[in-house]
Write a protein that holds these residues in place. Structure first.
Motif, short mmCIF file in Angstrom:
data_model
loop_
_atom_site.label_atom_id
_atom_site.label_comp_id
_atom_site.label_asym_id
_atom_site.label_seq_id
_atom_site.Cartn_x
_atom_site.Cartn_y
_atom_site.Cartn_z
N SER A 1 -1.75 -8.03 4.05
CA SER A 1 -2.85 -7.07 4.19
C SER A 1 -3.72 -7.07 2.94
O SER A 1 -4.96 -6.96 3.04
CB SER A 1 -2.29 -5.66 4.45
N ARG A 2 -3.12 -7.18 1.77
CA ARG A 2 -3.91 -7.23 0.53
C ARG A 2 -4.72 -8.51 0.45
O ARG A 2 -5.87 -8.49 -0.02
CB ARG A 2 -2.97 -7.12 -0.68
N GLU B 1 -5.88 0.01 0.13
CA GLU B 1 -4.44 0.16 -0.03
C GLU B 1 -3.80 1.03 1.05
O GLU B 1 -2.69 0.74 1.51
CB GLU B 1 -4.11 0.72 -1.41
N CYS C 1 -3.23 -1.07 3.99
CA CYS C 1 -2.14 -2.01 3.72
C CYS C 1 -0.79 -1.34 3.95
O CYS C 1 0.10 -1.92 4.60
CB CYS C 1 -2.22 -2.52 2.28
#
Length: 292
Positions: free
Chosen positions: A182-183, A189, A192
């Motif tokens: 996801s990052r 964040e 994520c």
């Protein structure tokens, strides 16, 4: 070498921070967050935060006890005793509500493992070493059945103990890779971390769901979570819509993925350990360069 007391204090605070950040992450299907209490009528975000803060001394003491040791029967029973005292502190802080019993188990083992060599091991080795510690029996465990043991006997699932004894495979193989992926996509964040939670829900035989909703609720939840993963996660329009539907489904069933939430908090803890270790190495390399 890092100072034992300061590093123990750091681990205690980091464990608490991980629990609070997991609690505050919003939205989380069926779970307490900033938006609602999810399926937990006896909890609120303030309850979760009070509980987490009350556990700081427990995690600090586990760290101090584990310094310069290796997994053993003796150590396993020592930290179990500390953990049981922590459960009482939790219940005192929450007015008798079990907010973090599973998290005390998972994070307690990880804190112990991280403290054994004062953070020299990367996160993937910390979880494996924690698994070795978990495989020792606690001979002082009070008699009586727990919700987890009942679910394990009825449905034949591993539960929190089996997850730990195997070195937390759902953290190593699902949570941390999902966080990294996801990052890499450049997501913020919170997205994520929600993607990590959903990835865990898609694969974990969550005993909290089984306890409150049975096998049908678990299979429905896993299937719904897999749809979100296949839609590209919660950052996609379809994934977000499916997330809202999953939340409604869990709340209508009064079901909560508490086991997945505990593993998310543990993954946050390990991620911070690795980040801080990398920052320390980078700082050391910069210092070496300045001294050349």
């Amino acid at each position: 070498m890092k100072d034992l007391k300061s590093y123990s204090l750091y681990l205690g605070k980091l464990a608490v921070q991980s629990l609070i950040e997991e609690a505050e992450l919003t939205p989380k299907p069926g779970l307490v967050d900033k938006k609602s209490s999810g399926s937990h009528r006896d909890m609120s975000l303030n309850t979760m935060i009070r509980s987490a803060i009350a556990l700081e001394d427990t995690f600090r003491e586990i760290a101090e006890t584990s310094f310069n040791r290796t997994p053993s029967q003796e150590l396993r029973e020592e930290i179990a005793m500390i953990g049981r005292r922590g459960e009482q502190e939790m219940l005192l802080a929450t007015g008798g509500v079990n907010t973090h019993k599973g998290a005390i188990w998972a994070l307690g083992l990880l804190v112990s493992s991280a403290a054994m060599d004062l953070g020299k091991s990367p996160g993937n080795e910390v979880v494996v070493q924690a698994g070795r510690l978990a495989r020792y029996d606690d001979r002082n465990l009070p008699a009586g059945k727990t919700n987890g043991s009942r679910v394990k006997a009825r449905y034949g699932v591993d539960g929190a103990r089996g997850e730990a004894e195997q070195g937390f495979p759902h953290i190593r193989q699902i949570a941390l890779p999902a966080l990294a992926e996801s990052r890499e996509r450049g997501l913020k964040e919170d997205f994520c971390r929600i993607n990590v939670l959903i990835a865990l829900m898609a694969e974990l035989n969550d005993t909290c769901i089984l306890h409150r909703g049975g096998a049908e609720a678990l299979e429905s939840t896993k299937a719904h979570a897999k749809e979100i993963v296949m839609a590209g996660g919660v950052a996609s329009d379809k994934g977000w819509q499916l997330l809202e539907q999953l939340d409604q489904s869990l709340c209508s069933r009064n079901v909560s993925p508490g086991g997945s939430a505990d593993l998310l908090a543990a993954a946050i803890f390990l991620d911070y350990l690795d980040q801080n270790a990398q920052n320390a190495k980078s700082g050391f390399r910069r210092l070496e360069a300045l001294q050349i």
